[in-house]
Design an enzyme around this catalytic site. Sequence first.
Site, PDB file in Angstrom:
ATOM      1  N   ARG A 110      -5.020  -4.786  -3.020  1.00  0.00           N
ATOM      2  CA  ARG A 110      -4.581  -6.134  -3.369  1.00  0.00           C
ATOM      3  C   ARG A 110      -3.347  -6.498  -2.547  1.00  0.00           C
ATOM      4  O   ARG A 110      -2.375  -5.742  -2.504  1.00  0.00           O
ATOM      5  CB  ARG A 110      -4.208  -6.137  -4.849  1.00  0.00           C
ATOM      6  CG  ARG A 110      -4.389  -7.437  -5.557  1.00  0.00           C
ATOM      7  CD  ARG A 110      -4.136  -7.154  -7.014  1.00  0.00           C
ATOM      8  NE  ARG A 110      -2.831  -7.669  -7.386  1.00  0.00           N
ATOM      9  CZ  ARG A 110      -2.668  -8.748  -8.116  1.00  0.00           C
ATOM     10  NH1 ARG A 110      -3.709  -9.395  -8.582  1.00  0.00           N
ATOM     11  NH2 ARG A 110      -1.472  -9.173  -8.413  1.00  0.00           N
ATOM     12  N   THR A 114      -0.628 -12.634  -1.766  1.00  0.00           N
ATOM     13  CA  THR A 114      -1.687 -13.610  -2.067  1.00  0.00           C
ATOM     14  C   THR A 114      -2.503 -13.228  -3.309  1.00  0.00           C
ATOM     15  O   THR A 114      -3.300 -14.028  -3.790  1.00  0.00           O
ATOM     16  CB  THR A 114      -2.672 -13.695  -0.884  1.00  0.00           C
ATOM     17  OG1 THR A 114      -3.287 -12.401  -0.742  1.00  0.00           O
ATOM     18  CG2 THR A 114      -1.985 -14.066   0.405  1.00  0.00           C
TER      19      THR A 114
END
Length: 217
Positions: A110, A114
């Site tokens: 991840r 963002t």
Amino acid sequence: MQATKHPRLHQLAQTHQLKGLMTIIRDQNTERGEFVFYSDRVIRLLVEEGLNYLPVVDKEVITPMGVPFQGVAFEGRICGVSIMRAGESMEQGLRDVCTSVRIGKVLIQRDERTAQPKLYYSKLPKDIADRWVLLLDPMLATGGSAMKCIEVLLEAGVKEERILFVNLICSPEGALAMLQQFPKLQIITAEIDEGMDERKFILPGLGDFGDRYFGTE
Ligand code: URA
């Protein structure tokens, strides 16, 4: 459509044997050695089931009795692609069934900025575009990493209908999201669970698969 009824979501036969294996690996009291041993048994069943989706051609052999037998032979060439780190736990199960199989690796995490899955590393067999791909990741929660990985495979020329995503447990919402996003993808799983908690862990699930398998709890 309900995940359990989706024609491209294939669940292993719900036998007592499978239920018993899954009960052991889901039990919070199962220690690591047993977790690895019984997970490996489920992975073996999943890989064997995945091979059922490969094309075959008719093949006749002569048995030691001198009698012809009308059988089949696998036609498609395969490879594995594991999503690091937990997917690496499934590589040996594939090797046990397909000797000298090629295995690529993809690391997706991840992006903190963002909040989207981001590709950090990939190493794939050079001729992957000509192969069927068994995509390996034991837990399908949101499907974010797996979907990103499938994009990487498609960019490398793999045909979507040749991707078989193999996992032990999936959440219904993750599985449906993936099947919707990729209309030719097939998913092979042992069990479809109830959902996810707020941290996106599968419920009832089995906790963090990678931590339990690799002993990093
Ligand atoms: N990954 C895991 O290891 N467990 C989950 O429940 C979800 C993702």
